[in-house]
Write a protein that holds these residues in place. Structure first.
Motif, PDB file in Angstrom:
ATOM      1  N   THR A 109      85.654  41.693  75.929  1.00 41.69           N
ATOM      2  CA  THR A 109      85.275  43.065  75.543  1.00 41.69           C
ATOM      3  C   THR A 109      84.126  43.009  74.524  1.00 41.69           C
ATOM      4  N   LYS A 110      83.076  43.757  74.862  1.00 43.07           N
ATOM      5  CA  LYS A 110      81.855  43.661  74.070  1.00 43.07           C
ATOM      6  C   LYS A 110      81.725  44.856  73.118  1.00 43.07           C
ATOM      7  N   VAL A 111      81.333  44.579  71.893  1.00 39.01           N
ATOM      8  CA  VAL A 111      81.061  45.676  70.949  1.00 39.01           C
ATOM      9  C   VAL A 111      79.671  46.222  71.260  1.00 39.01           C
ATOM     10  N   SER A 130      83.870  17.785  67.464  1.00 44.58           N
ATOM     11  CA  SER A 130      83.145  18.768  68.269  1.00 44.58           C
ATOM     12  C   SER A 130      83.352  20.171  67.688  1.00 44.58           C
ATOM     13  N   ARG A 131      82.361  21.015  67.896  1.00 40.07           N
ATOM     14  CA  ARG A 131      82.485  22.406  67.461  1.00 40.07           C
ATOM     15  C   ARG A 131      83.588  23.109  68.249  1.00 40.07           C
ATOM     16  N   HIS A 132      83.764  22.675  69.511  1.00 39.99           N
ATOM     17  CA  HIS A 132      84.845  23.268  70.314  1.00 39.99           C
ATOM     18  C   HIS A 132      86.185  23.058  69.612  1.00 39.99           C
ATOM     19  N   ALA A 170      81.271  40.029  62.685  1.00 43.45           N
ATOM     20  CA  ALA A 170      81.198  38.567  62.715  1.00 43.45           C
ATOM     21  C   ALA A 170      80.697  38.155  64.093  1.00 43.45           C
ATOM     22  N   THR A 171      79.684  38.890  64.590  1.00 45.02           N
ATOM     23  CA  THR A 171      79.182  38.600  65.939  1.00 45.02           C
ATOM     24  C   THR A 171      78.075  37.548  65.919  1.00 45.02           C
ATOM     25  N   GLY A 172      77.855  36.907  64.777  1.00 50.34           N
ATOM     26  CA  GLY A 172      76.993  35.734  64.743  1.00 50.34           C
ATOM     27  C   GLY A 172      75.511  36.041  64.758  1.00 50.34           C
TER      28      GLY A 172
HETATM   29  C1  LIG Z   1      72.032  23.887  67.148  1.00 52.51           C
HETATM   30  C2  LIG Z   1      72.922  24.294  66.005  1.00 52.51           C
HETATM   31  C3  LIG Z   1      73.559  23.321  65.227  1.00 52.51           C
HETATM   32  C4  LIG Z   1      74.365  23.706  64.148  1.00 52.51           C
HETATM   33  N1  LIG Z   1      74.960  22.737  63.379  1.00 52.51           N
HETATM   34  C5  LIG Z   1      75.772  23.107  62.370  1.00 52.51           C
HETATM   35  C6  LIG Z   1      76.453  22.132  61.578  1.00 52.51           C
HETATM   36  O1  LIG Z   1      76.295  20.916  61.753  1.00 52.51           O
HETATM   37  N2  LIG Z   1      77.300  22.571  60.596  1.00 52.51           N
HETATM   38  C7  LIG Z   1      77.487  23.896  60.352  1.00 52.51           C
HETATM   39  O2  LIG Z   1      78.272  24.238  59.460  1.00 52.51           O
HETATM   40  N3  LIG Z   1      76.848  24.836  61.053  1.00 52.51           N
HETATM   41  C8  LIG Z   1      76.004  24.486  62.049  1.00 52.51           C
HETATM   42  N4  LIG Z   1      75.378  25.445  62.782  1.00 52.51           N
HETATM   43  C9  LIG Z   1      75.572  26.852  62.424  1.00 52.51           C
HETATM   44  C10 LIG Z   1      76.888  27.399  62.990  1.00 52.51           C
HETATM   45  O3  LIG Z   1      76.898  27.268  64.394  1.00 52.51           O
HETATM   46  C11 LIG Z   1      77.024  28.856  62.584  1.00 52.51           C
HETATM   47  O4  LIG Z   1      76.758  29.007  61.222  1.00 52.51           O
HETATM   48  C12 LIG Z   1      78.423  29.399  62.872  1.00 52.51           C
HETATM   49  O5  LIG Z   1      78.693  29.380  64.240  1.00 52.51           O
HETATM   50  C13 LIG Z   1      78.575  30.825  62.343  1.00 52.51           C
HETATM   51  O6  LIG Z   1      79.818  31.349  62.751  1.00 52.51           O
HETATM   52  P1  LIG Z   1      79.940  32.889  63.173  1.00 52.51           P
HETATM   53  O7  LIG Z   1      81.372  33.094  63.475  1.00 52.51           O
HETATM   54  O8  LIG Z   1      79.245  33.721  62.195  1.00 52.51           O
HETATM   55  O9  LIG Z   1      79.105  33.022  64.534  1.00 52.51           O
HETATM   56  P2  LIG Z   1      79.478  32.431  65.961  1.00 52.51           P
HETATM   57  O10 LIG Z   1      80.199  31.159  65.803  1.00 52.51           O
HETATM   58  O11 LIG Z   1      78.204  32.424  66.746  1.00 52.51           O
HETATM   59  O12 LIG Z   1      80.493  33.493  66.577  1.00 52.51           O
HETATM   60  C14 LIG Z   1      80.082  34.784  66.957  1.00 52.51           C
HETATM   61  C15 LIG Z   1      81.114  35.314  67.962  1.00 52.51           C
HETATM   62  O13 LIG Z   1      80.830  36.679  68.248  1.00 52.51           O
HETATM   63  C16 LIG Z   1      80.906  36.891  69.656  1.00 52.51           C
HETATM   64  N5  LIG Z   1      80.048  38.045  69.947  1.00 52.51           N
HETATM   65  C17 LIG Z   1      78.693  38.112  69.882  1.00 52.51           C
HETATM   66  N6  LIG Z   1      78.267  39.351  70.174  1.00 52.51           N
HETATM   67  C18 LIG Z   1      79.382  40.096  70.430  1.00 52.51           C
HETATM   68  C19 LIG Z   1      79.595  41.462  70.790  1.00 52.51           C
HETATM   69  N7  LIG Z   1      78.561  42.318  70.941  1.00 52.51           N
HETATM   70  N8  LIG Z   1      80.861  41.890  70.981  1.00 52.51           N
HETATM   71  C20 LIG Z   1      81.933  41.034  70.823  1.00 52.51           C
HETATM   72  N9  LIG Z   1      81.768  39.730  70.508  1.00 52.51           N
HETATM   73  C21 LIG Z   1      80.516  39.272  70.297  1.00 52.51           C
HETATM   74  C22 LIG Z   1      80.433  35.578  70.257  1.00 52.51           C
HETATM   75  O14 LIG Z   1      80.872  35.407  71.587  1.00 52.51           O
HETATM   76  C23 LIG Z   1      81.079  34.582  69.288  1.00 52.51           C
HETATM   77  O15 LIG Z   1      82.387  34.264  69.670  1.00 52.51           O
HETATM   78  C24 LIG Z   1      74.543  25.082  63.859  1.00 52.51           C
HETATM   79  C25 LIG Z   1      73.894  26.051  64.623  1.00 52.51           C
HETATM   80  C26 LIG Z   1      73.097  25.671  65.684  1.00 52.51           C
HETATM   81  C27 LIG Z   1      72.393  26.746  66.488  1.00 52.51           C
END
Ligand SMILES: Cc1cc2nc3c(=O)[nH]c(=O)nc-3n(C[C@H](O)[C@H](O)[C@H](O)COP(=O)(O)OP(=O)(O)OC[C@H]3O[C@@H](n4cnc5c(N)ncnc54)[C@H](O)[C@@H]3O)c2cc1C
Length: 472
Positions: free
Chosen positions: A132-134, A108-110, A167-169
């Motif tokens: 806390t939000k940026v 799981s991703r969790h 790294a807010t995704g």
């Molecule tokens: C349906 C789906 C299936 C996927 N399957 C796969 C897979 O099989 N394999 C794979 O490698 N990748 C997969 N991905 C892609 C993967 O989920 C992302 O590439 C990965 O999560 C990127 O990590 P990240 O840390 O950049 O972003 P995220 O994991 O999204 O983390 C961003 C964090 O920033 C926080 N945040 C956002 N905005 C703010 C703010 N303003 N202030 C403070 N905090 C903030 C969020 O709460 C979060 O904790 C999938 C994506 C989707 C949508």
């Protein structure tokens, strides 16, 4: 006294914190969610309800940054799967099993996020400010000097830092925050098939072992059930997670009966047949708007002291399973640059270029596949036409047939080899020769997995029809 500020405490954020920790006095991670103590769902990570595989390149990067990460994942029940040992129906033909080193971790991703987070925070150097939000950056066109953050009670304050890492995704507002500092514009590439996922977790039925292989039916450019895809992967705790997917006009349904019918109506019914025997343990969840999107921070006139990683830079169509790996490898590139030149001028620019380089291959693979879907929306000028499509179909058939070519492709897909290795003379020679054997029938492909012998197909098309325009 040097401070690094990481915006977002997801995978890229925690991996970046691990990269920074040995090189600064303090690392602060600001996260809008309250982060759970265990591998549990949270609001800011909606994609975690969906199937996530961690490709080998990402697993290796995480182990380099946080030694012992993959061992902990396996201890918690994650599965190690060779890419060549999935039951795989590609866009054109079934794959023959082959033995390469490339692997993916399925769980799981969790669990992935919990494991990475607890490792990153264990060192004691990383301070987490959650809930806390940026809301913006602080600085000017020449240097970012911190970020403005808002606590749950509405209190706003500024956190100063020598380096700010976004790294807010995928929902990152960095381009807007930079515009507010009069930086930019940051060019954005988009290629959107309108892809949507519907996912659900199931109890693995009795009779299937811990070595359940994982099943993938890749979407094929076209319309209706032809364009649908699905993945069924083993997770920890004896569970399966399924993802059904389809582009614009063919989104998977969220109604119980229609969901199963959609799974059975794909180019082969095997995923639906397996699900028919399994008990669901979660509701269905959908994810929409899954476009390929890339922000060119590497080409913009950027201020010192700011860089972006993970989905904040590039969102990849999730059916390639590469987003987490690209995020982790980007964080490793940050550490490499810090080891080479420390906190000197130009650090952010060098890291951003390296991050763009890491993403270039996965981006190319995703758009080369996705561009052929009808109704695709893009702002890219795409070269190559029908000839390139035919070449791709032929290549796919050779991959399914030739173990050496398959192994190379598996390494590329798992991000342990660069995309350029696809074009080596030996690969091109193999493609020119074409497949040397007839493609596997569905029964032959499924027959490679004794575990699946009991699956009763609701519909089995056998050998797939050749695309009318496919070169042999
Ligand atoms: C349906 C789906 C299936 C996927 N399957 C796969 C897979 O099989 N394999 C794979 O490698 N990748 C997969 N991905 C892609 C993967 O989920 C992302 O590439 C990965 O999560 C990127 O990590 P990240 O840390 O950049 O972003 P995220 O994991 O999204 O983390 C961003 C964090 O920033 C926080 N945040 C956002 N905005 C703010 C703010 N303003 N202030 C403070 N905090 C903030 C969020 O709460 C979060 O904790 C999938 C994506 C989707 C949508």
């Amino acid at each position: 006294m040097t401070t690094a500020l990481v915006l977002g405490g997801g995978l890229a954020g925690m991996a970046a914190a691990a990269a920074l920790a040995p090189h600064v006095d303090t690392v602060i991670v600001v996260e809008s969610d309250r982060l759970p103590a265990g591998p549990e769902p949270r609001r800011g990570l909606p994609q975690a309800h969906h199937n996530h595989v961690l490709m080998a390149g990402g697993a290796k990067a995480l182990d380099a940054l946080l030694p012992g990460t993959t061992a902990r994942l396996y201890e918690a029940g994650a599965h190690h799967r060779k890419i060549g040992r999935f039951l795989l129906l590609g866009p054109d033909v079934w794959s023959r099993c082959s033995d390469g080193d490339a692997f993916a971790i399925t769980c799981s991703r969790h669990l992935v996020d919990h494991t990475v987070r607890s490792q990153a925070l264990a060192g004691g150097k990383v301070e987490l400010i959650d809930g806390t939000k940026v809301i913006g950056l602080v600085g000017d066109q020449s240097r970012v000097t911190g970020a403005r953050v808002e606590a749950e009670d509405g209190a706003v304050r500024v956190i100063r830092a020598d380096l700010v890492v976004d790294a807010t995704g995928s929902r990152s507002k960095a381009t807007q925050w930079l515009t507010d500092l009069r930086v930019g514009p940051v060019k954005e590439d988009l290629l959107d098939t309108g892809l949507a996922y519907v996912g659900r977790t199931y109890e693995q039925p009795a009779g299937f072992g811990a070595d359940f292989p994982g099943v993938l039916i890749q979407a094929r450019p076209g319309s209706g059930p032809e364009a649908a895809g699905g993945a069924l992967m083993p997770q920890e705790d004896g569970r399966w997670i399924v993802a059904l997917m389809g582009p614009r006009g063919n989104h998977p349904p969220t109604d119980e009966a229609e969901f199963l019918a959609f799974a059975r109506a794909m180019r082969h019914s095997v995923i639906g047949d397996l699900l028919a025997e399994a008990r669901p343990v979660t509701p269905m969840r959908s994810a929409r708007g899954l476009a390929n999107r890339r922000r060119h921070f590497d080409r913009a006139r950027m201020p010192e002291g700011f860089l972006a990683l993970g989905d904040a830079v590039m969102i990849l169509s999730p059916n390639f399973g590469t987003g987490m790996a690209v995020a982790a490898m980007g964080a490793l590139a940050l550490r490499t640059q810090l080891e080479r030149s420390g906190f000197g001028p130009g650090l952010a620019r060098r890291v951003q270029k390296a991050v763009a380089g890491i993403g270039a291959g996965p981006w190319q693979m995703a758009i080369t596949n996705d561009r052929w879907f009808p109704g695709v929306e893009t702002n890219l000028k795409l070269s190559g036409g029908d000839g390139q499509r035919k070449f791709g179909v032929r290549f796919a058939k050779v991959i399914a047939d030739n173990p050496a070519v398959a192994r190379r492709m598996q390494d590329i897909s798992a991000l342990v080899a660069p995309l350029s290795t696809m074009m080596s003379p030996s690969m091109m020679f193999a493609v020119m020769r074409g497949p040397q054997r007839p493609p596997l029938t569905a029964a032959e492909a499924i027959g490679q997995f004794p575990q699946l012998a009991s699956v009763r197909p609701g519909a089995a098309p056998g050998r797939l029809p050749e695309p009318a325009d496919a070169a042999q």
